[in-house]
Structures are given as C-alpha cells and as structure tokens.
Design a protein around this motif. Structure first.
Motif, PDB file in Angstrom:
ATOM      1  N   TYR A  72     -11.301  -6.304  88.780  1.00 34.67           N
ATOM      2  CA  TYR A  72     -10.037  -7.007  89.439  1.00 34.67           C
ATOM      3  C   TYR A  72     -10.298  -7.994  90.006  1.00 34.67           C
ATOM      4  N   ARG A  73      -9.999  -9.558  89.254  1.00 34.28           N
ATOM      5  CA  ARG A  73     -10.420 -11.123  90.224  1.00 34.28           C
ATOM      6  C   ARG A  73     -11.992 -10.267  90.744  1.00 34.28           C
ATOM      7  N   GLY A  74     -13.012 -10.010  90.145  1.00 36.60           N
ATOM      8  CA  GLY A  74     -14.513 -10.022  91.125  1.00 36.60           C
ATOM      9  C   GLY A  74     -14.663  -8.818  91.314  1.00 36.60           C
ATOM     10  N   TYR A  75     -13.581  -8.036  92.122  1.00 35.93           N
ATOM     11  CA  TYR A  75     -13.764  -6.803  92.460  1.00 35.93           C
ATOM     12  C   TYR A  75     -14.364  -5.771  92.098  1.00 35.93           C
ATOM     13  N   PRO A  76     -15.825  -4.816  92.332  1.00 36.95           N
ATOM     14  CA  PRO A  76     -15.586  -3.652  91.213  1.00 36.95           C
ATOM     15  C   PRO A  76     -14.101  -2.744  91.581  1.00 36.95           C
ATOM     16  N   ILE A  77     -13.746  -1.926  90.727  1.00 38.00           N
ATOM     17  CA  ILE A  77     -12.715  -0.979  90.622  1.00 38.00           C
ATOM     18  C   ILE A  77     -13.327   0.099  91.969  1.00 38.00           C
ATOM     19  N   GLU A  78     -14.485   0.540  92.118  1.00 37.45           N
ATOM     20  CA  GLU A  78     -14.657   0.892  93.021  1.00 37.45           C
ATOM     21  C   GLU A  78     -14.535   1.395  94.727  1.00 37.45           C
ATOM     22  N   GLU A  79     -14.758  -0.074  94.706  1.00 36.96           N
ATOM     23  CA  GLU A  79     -14.359  -0.362  96.336  1.00 36.96           C
ATOM     24  C   GLU A  79     -13.194  -0.547  96.697  1.00 36.96           C
ATOM     25  N   LEU A  80     -12.335  -1.100  95.154  1.00 35.81           N
ATOM     26  CA  LEU A  80     -10.920  -1.298  95.297  1.00 35.81           C
ATOM     27  C   LEU A  80     -10.619   0.268  95.277  1.00 35.81           C
ATOM     28  N   ALA A  81     -10.884   0.954  94.695  1.00 35.70           N
ATOM     29  CA  ALA A  81     -10.760   2.779  94.987  1.00 35.70           C
ATOM     30  C   ALA A  81     -10.862   3.131  96.069  1.00 35.70           C
ATOM     31  N   GLU A  82     -12.212   2.501  97.020  1.00 35.76           N
ATOM     32  CA  GLU A  82     -12.547   3.432  97.966  1.00 35.76           C
ATOM     33  C   GLU A  82     -12.141   2.498  99.347  1.00 35.76           C
ATOM     34  N   ARG A  83     -11.127   1.658  98.845  1.00 36.36           N
ATOM     35  CA  ARG A  83     -11.002   0.676 100.183  1.00 36.36           C
ATOM     36  C   ARG A  83     -10.000   0.083 100.508  1.00 36.36           C
ATOM     37  N   SER A  84      -8.662   0.161  99.137  1.00 36.91           N
ATOM     38  CA  SER A  84      -8.062  -0.990  99.647  1.00 36.91           C
ATOM     39  C   SER A  84      -6.678  -0.084  99.133  1.00 36.91           C
ATOM     40  N   THR A  85      -5.409  -0.175  99.077  1.00 43.01           N
ATOM     41  CA  THR A  85      -4.157   0.138  98.488  1.00 43.01           C
ATOM     42  C   THR A  85      -3.805  -0.847  97.824  1.00 43.01           C
ATOM     43  N   TYR A  86      -3.136   0.408  96.428  1.00 42.24           N
ATOM     44  CA  TYR A  86      -1.918   0.117  95.200  1.00 42.24           C
ATOM     45  C   TYR A  86      -1.401  -1.364  95.738  1.00 42.24           C
ATOM     46  N   LEU A  87      -0.228  -1.389  96.533  1.00 37.53           N
ATOM     47  CA  LEU A  87      -0.011  -2.735  97.034  1.00 37.53           C
ATOM     48  C   LEU A  87      -0.768  -3.652  97.408  1.00 37.53           C
ATOM     49  N   GLU A  88      -2.226  -3.637  97.941  1.00 33.51           N
ATOM     50  CA  GLU A  88      -3.080  -5.034  98.015  1.00 33.51           C
ATOM     51  C   GLU A  88      -3.084  -5.258  97.016  1.00 33.51           C
ATOM     52  N   THR A  89      -4.220  -3.766  96.048  1.00 31.73           N
ATOM     53  CA  THR A  89      -4.342  -4.135  94.831  1.00 31.73           C
ATOM     54  C   THR A  89      -3.581  -5.190  94.087  1.00 31.73           C
ATOM     55  N   PHE A  95      -1.764 -12.285  92.700  1.00 35.16           N
ATOM     56  CA  PHE A  95      -2.081 -13.846  93.219  1.00 35.16           C
ATOM     57  C   PHE A  95      -3.587 -14.021  93.018  1.00 35.16           C
ATOM     58  N   GLY A  96      -4.248 -13.400  92.442  1.00 36.86           N
ATOM     59  CA  GLY A  96      -5.604 -13.936  92.546  1.00 36.86           C
ATOM     60  C   GLY A  96      -6.938 -13.880  94.122  1.00 36.86           C
ATOM     61  N   GLU A  97      -6.404 -12.907  95.140  1.00 33.62           N
ATOM     62  CA  GLU A  97      -7.397 -13.415  95.789  1.00 33.62           C
ATOM     63  C   GLU A  97      -6.536 -11.834  97.121  1.00 33.62           C
ATOM     64  N   LEU A  98      -7.456 -11.673  97.462  1.00 37.21           N
ATOM     65  CA  LEU A  98      -7.054 -10.332  98.907  1.00 37.21           C
ATOM     66  C   LEU A  98      -5.807 -10.934  99.739  1.00 37.21           C
ATOM     67  N   PRO A  99      -5.399 -10.687 100.496  1.00 29.11           N
ATOM     68  CA  PRO A  99      -3.874 -11.103 101.315  1.00 29.11           C
ATOM     69  C   PRO A  99      -4.505 -11.248 102.542  1.00 29.11           C
ATOM     70  N   THR A 100      -4.072 -11.761 103.424  1.00 25.86           N
ATOM     71  CA  THR A 100      -4.370 -12.023 104.889  1.00 25.86           C
ATOM     72  C   THR A 100      -3.782 -10.943 105.442  1.00 25.86           C
ATOM     73  N   ARG A 101      -3.536 -10.451 106.778  1.00 27.61           N
ATOM     74  CA  ARG A 101      -3.286  -9.460 107.074  1.00 27.61           C
ATOM     75  C   ARG A 101      -1.243  -9.903 107.392  1.00 27.61           C
ATOM     76  N   LYS A 102      -1.644 -11.083 107.091  1.00 32.10           N
ATOM     77  CA  LYS A 102      -0.057 -11.862 106.899  1.00 32.10           C
ATOM     78  C   LYS A 102       0.834 -11.753 105.866  1.00 32.10           C
ATOM     79  N   GLN A 103      -0.228 -12.121 105.011  1.00 30.47           N
ATOM     80  CA  GLN A 103       0.007 -11.925 103.296  1.00 30.47           C
ATOM     81  C   GLN A 103       0.801 -11.053 102.734  1.00 30.47           C
ATOM     82  N   LEU A 104      -0.265  -9.288 103.156  1.00 28.96           N
ATOM     83  CA  LEU A 104       0.347  -7.995 103.427  1.00 28.96           C
ATOM     84  C   LEU A 104       1.153  -7.657 103.299  1.00 28.96           C
TER      85      LEU A 104
END
Ligand code: SDX
Length: 429
Positions: A72-89, A95-104
């Motif tokens: 997704y937007r260049g980030y491997p699904i394995e890493e997002l599943a391991e380290r992200s949350t659905y809302l962040e993904t 929006f095309g980029e991982l959010p900053t803390r404030k944006q999230l």
C-alpha cells in the motif's frame, strides 16, 4: 522510428503504423488510426473482463502476482500488518503518506466523531425481514446516506470529500453492526467513542447488558489486522465499480453502494461466505478427495482458491493463517480448520490446481476466523466491505483528480442483426 514504439503492419492493407509504448503499455486509442478505408471507425482492442487492460494510472496499491507481493503506497502489507493499525493504514491509503502523530490524532478524532448515523436510518433497517442478508441491508443503507448528506454532491470540493471520507469510514461499522443486530432482533448498540475502531465495532455487535463493553484485546487486534489486509487491492471488481460509477460524478455514497454490491458477489468478496459453506458441505477430512474430484470435473469451484492477479500464494492469506491461530487460542479451534488445511494440502500438490496456479486467496481462511469470533457466515462479506471502504475512497478520489479520466463508457463489437423492418403481430411466427 522511436525505440519506445511498436511497428504494426496491417496485412490487410500492407500499411505500417508506429504505436508509441509508454509504461510498457500502448494507448488503445492509438489503434484507431488502423483502418481498411479512410471512413472506417478504426481499430479497437477487445478485452472481455479487462484481463489485459489498464483502467487507470494509480499510486495506491502495487501487486506482483507472480511473487505474491502487495504494497500500500509502497509499504509491504507484511510490515503494515505487523506494525500499523487499520485507521493509520486507511489514512496512508487515502492521503498517500503515513500520518504524523498529530495527523493520526486528528484523523482518529474525526472518524470517531462520525460514527453515529441518523436515527431515521433505523427505519430503513426495520423494513427488512429478520433473515435479510446483511449485505443487502448494508448496500441499501450506504445508498440512503446520500439522502442525508446532499453536500456530498460537491465532489470537486476537497473539504466536502474529506467530510464524506470521515462519515463513510466512521459509519460503515455502525451500519454493519446495526444490520447484524437487526437480524438478531436485538436492540442497536450506539458507538462508544472511548474504544478503538475495531473495539467499538465489537461493542456495537456484541454488547448486551454490561454497562461498558470491554472488547477482548486478542479479537480486537485480530480484527484490526484483518481490516488492514482488506483495505485495498488495486483494480479489483469493486474498486473498478467505484471508479466507473464515480466517473458519472455521482456522490461517493452512491458509488460506494455500487462498490459494495460488486463486492457482494461470490466470485469477489462474497467468496469468504462461500468458503465456509463449502467446508461445511465437505463436512469431514475424509470427504475432501471426492469434493476435489467434483471441482476438477468442473462441477464445483474451490472457493477461496485462485486469483486473477496472484499466481502464487496470496500474501494476505499467509498472514491470515497466522491470525487464525491467535483467535483459536482465545475462542477455541474451529473444527473446520482441519478440513481447510486438508483441502489446501491436496490442492497444492494436485496438477489441476498447480497447472492453473490456483492458491489460497484472502478469502480462504478468513471465514474460519470470523466464525470462531461468533459471526454468522452472512456477515463475512460485510467484514470485507468495512475496511475496503478506505480503498474505494482512495480509488474514487484518484479517479476524480486524474485529468485523463472522464465518464467511463466502453465500446462494443456489435454482433447483432443488420437493419430489418418492423413485423406486424399477425405476421409473426
Ligand atoms: C477476491 O481482484 C481482486 O483483487 C479480488 C480480491 C480483493 O482483495 O479485492 O483479492 C478479493 O475477490 C479474491 C477472490 C475470491 N474469489 C474466490 O475465491 C472464488 C473462487 N475463485 C475463482 O472463481 C477465480 O479464481 C477468480 C474469480 C478469483 C479468478 O478468476 P479468473 O482470473 O477469471 O480465472 P478463470 O475463471 O479464468 O480460471 C482460470 C482457470 C479455469 O480453468 P480452465 O477453464 O482454464 O480449465 O482456472 C480455473 C477455471 O476453471 N479456476 C478454478 C478456480 N479458479 C479458477 N477452478 C476451480 N476452483 C477455482 N477456485
């Protein structure tokens, strides 16, 4: 002659044409110059089901089907599943980029404060029979949202698009949970803004008499990862529906209802429901060989197997298999898992499936998890639609803002009758 071109010789006329090649593709419209006579319409390409036709240029998801890669937007699904949350993904996809803390924090605040639905929507749900399929209820209520938010028709106003994005991402779990509760004849549970996105969904589904619902953290986490895995998948059938319907410049709720309808199909998101029905029909490990035989004879399809793009193991299925173990540790092992594992074991060594590169796809194991979490099979495609909403919105917005895109209107090869005169009734045989 440019290196980045095709030289096509029309053997009917002996003429040759230079067709430019960009991004390893040719523009189908460049074929129109190939004609037998100057007044001809010109040549088209014919590609039923778009097996080899790019609908658009996109930066959202990348799939390498031969190597089982999804990003997704260049980030491997394995890493997002391991380290992200659905809302962040979902933020990343839209929006095309991982959010900053404030944006999230802002994104989470806005989505969380758009989880309520208009009280009148409950009247729509009350009109459905108790055994109405929840996907039918979801499609209807998503479309109904367009009547509550007429500002959504301002599709070229970025602020309006963002507002509808908050509403769609925020309200899909509520619509889904209300449909589920209606089918049980249970009272609706309102959103709890103190819970996470998956936690609040579990709350609206399963809360009974307790004052405060406490989601099981293992199930909450498993659902969050499953939502990440289902968030987008480039130009699948439902994303193409979102783009096509959205290209008429209708509001995003109506386009999302169309995408949800496409996802409902058993060849697409409805497959996870069909997988469970298939495993229940097989009934025991001993029956697997005879069922496989029926599949190979063409009588049945092995639901949850095969993919238009993946000619290798679906990377999402690999992760889902791991989540299954976590859920079964909490909810108890699903007895159908043994049948699923036997189906996979036999299929992965059988020439029929190997030669056709048929591997388990995202839908093969999800149903086992959902059933163990207490969902009826009819809710399985609904659990696919909720997270895929972020992908649909991203695809819709990318289409709207693409200067090359306009209303989708494919051509055809006419194979019907030539002109013929009207036949009066008494002369018809
Ligand atoms: C999803 O597009 C996406 O990205 C979708 C998705 C997403 O995230 O959005 O990944 C989600 O929809 C996953 C797919 C879920 N569907 C199913 O599990 C239903 C079962 N699978 C199939 O119906 C099929 O594999 C499709 C629809 C997924 C893909 O079909 P294709 O690419 O059109 O392949 P095909 O029908 O042309 O089949 C090629 C050959 C045929 O055999 P032959 O006619 O050449 O002899 O493979 C056979 C098919 O009969 N085949 C199967 C099969 N899938 C294909 N045979 C048995 N069982 C199957 N599942």
């Amino acid at each position: 002659m440019s290196r980045d071109s095709l030289t096509i010789t029309d053997n009917r006329t002996g003429k040759t044409y230079e067709i430019p090649v960009t991004d390893d593709t040719i523009r189908a419209f460049d074929l129109r110059q190939i004609k037998l006579n100057q007044n001809d319409f010109g040549m088209m390409s014919y590609d039923p089901a778009f097996n080899n036709t790019a609908l658009c240029k996109s930066k959202i998801s990348f799939i390498d089907g031969d190597n089982g890669i999804l990003r997704y937007r260049g980030y491997p699904i394995e890493e997002l599943a391991e380290r992200s949350t659905y809302l962040e993904t979902a933020y990343l996809i839209i929006f095309g980029e991982l959010p900053t803390r404030k944006q999230l924090e802002e994104w989470t605040y806005h989505v969380t404060h758009h989880t309520f639905i208009h009280e009148s929507i409950k009247k729509f749900l009350d009109g459905f029979h108790y055994d109405a399929h929840p996907m039918g209820m979801l499609i209807s209520t998503i479309a109904a949202l367009s009547t509550f938010y007429p500002d959504a028709r301002h599709i070229f106003d970025a602020e309006s698009r963002r507002k509808q994005t908050y509403r769609l991402i925020g309200k899909m779990p509520t619509l889904a949970a209300f449909a589920y509760r209606h089918s049980l004849g249970m009272p609706f549970v309102y959103p709890d803004n103190e819970l996470t996105y998956p936690g609040n969904f579990l709350n609206m589904l399963f809360k009974t008499t307790e004052l405060k619902y406490r989601p099981n953290p293992t199930l909450e986490h498993a659902l969050d990862i499953l939502f990440i895995l289902h968030a987008d998948h480039e130009q699948n059938c439902s994303a193409a529906a979102m783009r096509n319907v959205g290209s008429s410049h209708v509001d995003p709720y109506s386009a999302c209802a169309a995408a949800t309808a496409a996802l409902y199909g058993p060849l697409h998101g409805g497959a996870n429901e069909e997988v469970l029905r298939m495993l229940m029909e097989i009934g025991s490990i001993g029956n697997v060989p005879s069922y496989i035989k029926r599949v190979k004879s063409g009588e049945k399809r092995l639901m949850g197997f095969g993919h238009r793009i993946y000619k290798n193991y679906d990377p999402r299925a690999r992760i889902i298999k791991r989540i299954a173990d976590e859920v079964f540790d909490v909810m108890g092992r699903n007895p159908l898992l043994d049948i699923a594992l036997e189906v996979e074991r036999i299929a992965l060594q059988d020439e029929y499936f190997v030669s056709r590169k048929l591997y388990p796809n995202v839908d093969f194991y999800t149903g086992l998890i959902y059933q163990s979490m207490g969902f009826p099979v009819t809710m399985f495609p609904v659990l696919f639609a909720i997270p895929r909403t972020s992908g649909w919105i991203a695809q819709w917005e990318e289409m709207l803002l693409d200067p090359e895109q306009k209303i989708a209107r494919p051509r055809q090869i006419y194979m019907g009758h030539d002109q013929r005169p009207y036949v009066p009734m008494d002369q018809r045989s």
